[in-house]
Write an enzyme that holds these catalytic residues in place. Structure first.
Site, PDB file in Angstrom:
ATOM      1  N   LYS A  43       2.325 -10.695  -5.974  1.00 52.92           N
ATOM      2  CA  LYS A  43       1.905 -12.040  -6.671  1.00 52.92           C
ATOM      3  C   LYS A  43       3.214 -12.332  -6.893  1.00 52.92           C
ATOM      4  O   LYS A  43       3.463 -13.830  -6.869  1.00 52.92           O
ATOM      5  CB  LYS A  43       0.993 -11.680  -7.909  1.00 52.92           C
ATOM      6  N   ARG A  57      -5.622 -12.791 -18.041  1.00 52.48           N
ATOM      7  CA  ARG A  57      -6.011 -11.602 -17.754  1.00 52.48           C
ATOM      8  C   ARG A  57      -6.967 -10.993 -18.330  1.00 52.48           C
ATOM      9  O   ARG A  57      -7.538 -10.040 -18.036  1.00 52.48           O
ATOM     10  CB  ARG A  57      -4.513 -10.615 -17.725  1.00 52.48           C
ATOM     11  N   ARG A 117       7.825   0.063  -4.133  1.00 56.19           N
ATOM     12  CA  ARG A 117       8.791  -0.885  -4.945  1.00 56.19           C
ATOM     13  C   ARG A 117       9.249  -0.059  -6.170  1.00 56.19           C
ATOM     14  O   ARG A 117      10.389  -0.280  -6.865  1.00 56.19           O
ATOM     15  CB  ARG A 117       7.760  -2.079  -5.691  1.00 56.19           C
ATOM     16  N   ARG A 127      11.041   0.120 -11.674  1.00 54.61           N
ATOM     17  CA  ARG A 127      10.430  -0.438 -12.793  1.00 54.61           C
ATOM     18  C   ARG A 127       9.793   0.683 -13.546  1.00 54.61           C
ATOM     19  O   ARG A 127       9.070   1.792 -12.987  1.00 54.61           O
ATOM     20  CB  ARG A 127       9.166  -1.375 -12.411  1.00 54.61           C
ATOM     21  N   ARG A 135      -2.960   0.802 -14.819  1.00 52.39           N
ATOM     22  CA  ARG A 135      -2.935  -0.738 -14.524  1.00 52.39           C
ATOM     23  C   ARG A 135      -4.318  -0.988 -13.731  1.00 52.39           C
ATOM     24  O   ARG A 135      -4.815  -2.263 -13.812  1.00 52.39           O
ATOM     25  CB  ARG A 135      -1.772  -0.858 -13.901  1.00 52.39           C
TER      26      ARG A 135
HETATM   27  P1  AMP Z   1       3.276  -8.300 -14.483  1.00 54.21           P
HETATM   28  O1  AMP Z   1       4.579  -8.445 -14.060  1.00 54.21           O
HETATM   29  O2  AMP Z   1       2.311  -9.510 -14.387  1.00 54.21           O
HETATM   30  O3  AMP Z   1       2.561  -7.402 -13.793  1.00 54.21           O
HETATM   31  O4  AMP Z   1       3.397  -7.825 -15.967  1.00 54.21           O
HETATM   32  C1  AMP Z   1       3.870  -6.620 -16.312  1.00 54.21           C
HETATM   33  C2  AMP Z   1       3.017  -6.343 -17.855  1.00 54.21           C
HETATM   34  O5  AMP Z   1       3.517  -7.238 -18.775  1.00 54.21           O
HETATM   35  C3  AMP Z   1       1.421  -5.954 -17.650  1.00 54.21           C
HETATM   36  O6  AMP Z   1       1.456  -4.778 -17.147  1.00 54.21           O
HETATM   37  C4  AMP Z   1       1.199  -6.223 -19.022  1.00 54.21           C
HETATM   38  O7  AMP Z   1       1.502  -5.020 -19.825  1.00 54.21           O
HETATM   39  C5  AMP Z   1       2.123  -7.415 -19.630  1.00 54.21           C
HETATM   40  N1  AMP Z   1       1.365  -8.698 -19.280  1.00 54.21           N
HETATM   41  C6  AMP Z   1       1.722  -9.411 -18.311  1.00 54.21           C
HETATM   42  N2  AMP Z   1       0.978 -10.605 -18.448  1.00 54.21           N
HETATM   43  C7  AMP Z   1      -0.011 -10.163 -19.458  1.00 54.21           C
HETATM   44  C8  AMP Z   1      -1.177 -11.049 -20.048  1.00 54.21           C
HETATM   45  N3  AMP Z   1      -1.596 -11.987 -19.520  1.00 54.21           N
HETATM   46  N4  AMP Z   1      -2.018 -10.387 -20.991  1.00 54.21           N
HETATM   47  C9  AMP Z   1      -1.428  -9.067 -21.402  1.00 54.21           C
HETATM   48  N5  AMP Z   1      -0.349  -8.437 -20.995  1.00 54.21           N
HETATM   49  C10 AMP Z   1       0.206  -8.989 -19.856  1.00 54.21           C
END
Ligand code: AMP
Length: 202
Positions: free
Chosen positions: A29, A104, A143, A149, A160
């Site tokens: 994404k 989310r 990754r 990460r 997750r």
């Molecule tokens: P991502 O890079 O989008 O996978 O986001 C990494 C982490 O940030 C996620 O696993 C959550 O811990 C936090 N996060 C990102 N977007 C959200 C959201 N909309 N609501 C809550 N936590 C978020």
């Protein structure tokens, strides 16, 4: 086909309005969101990137978010929604936003709807990037080796996926019920997937 043609206008995805880009962990994404936003001149709002940026700068929000991110959990809704509200209010007029990784949860989806409506904006399409789960796990582990990460260990990855199924799947179902979702096959060459997404967004 016939059923689609006779659906109420409100149930048709529209090519105007802000976009929401959704997909399970590891679907690619982030990469695709950047390409899509650049190619179309949209502003990308990635809540994950915003949290990581706060974390890098050691802001109070970053320190708070890290506790959740490290465990593969979602940052609390109120904190996340406040951050998105600030971002929307700082936008120049006439910009089209692509929300990446937000909403989310159902509460976030409801808050977004209200936030946009109050500002004369609305959601157009919801793009859902789709890849089979074993391919997702393989990608995340690859990754994790290349980027290091902290939220890419096997335990955190499993968490997750569970959190996505519990909290985000209902959001996808909600948007499906109101006819906004376009599913896009995320398997294959990166450029091919980008082209599919551009087609689905238009
Ligand atoms: P991502 O890079 O989008 O996978 O986001 C990494 C982490 O940030 C996620 O696993 C959550 O811990 C936090 N996060 C990102 N977007 C959200 C959201 N909309 N609501 C809550 N936590 C978020």
């Amino acid at each position: 086909m016939m059923a689609e043609r006779h659906a109420a206008p409100a149930a048709q995805p529209t090519a105007t309005g802000d976009l929401i880009f959704m997909g399970p962990p590891g679907v690619g994404k982030g990469t695709q969101a950047k390409r899509l936003a650049e190619r179309n001149g949209w502003v990308q709002l990635s809540t994950g990137d915003l949290f990581r940026d706060h974390l890098k700068r050691s802001t109070p929000l970053g320190v708070l978010a890290q506790r959740y991110m490290d465990r593969g959990e979602y940052v609390p809704d109120d904190v996340t929604i406040d951050m998105v509200r600030e971002f929307i209010d700082a936008l120049p007029k006439g910009t089209r936003v692509m929300f990446d990784g937000f909403p989310r949860t159902v509460a976030q989806a409801e808050a977004l709807e209200a936030l946009l409506a109050q500002r004369g904006r609305s959601i157009g399409r919801v793009l859902l990037l789709d890849v089979p789960r074993d391919e997702l796990v393989r990608r995340i582990l690859a990754r994790s080796r290349s980027e290091g990460r902290a939220d890419d260990t096997p335990e955190v990855i499993a968490r997750r996926f569970d959190v996505y199924a519990e909290q985000t799947q209902p959001v996808v179902e909600h948007y499906e019920q109101v006819g906004r979702v376009r599913r896009v096959d995320g398997l294959g060459d990166v450029d091919v997937v980008t082209d599919r997404l551009i087609e689905a967004a238009s």
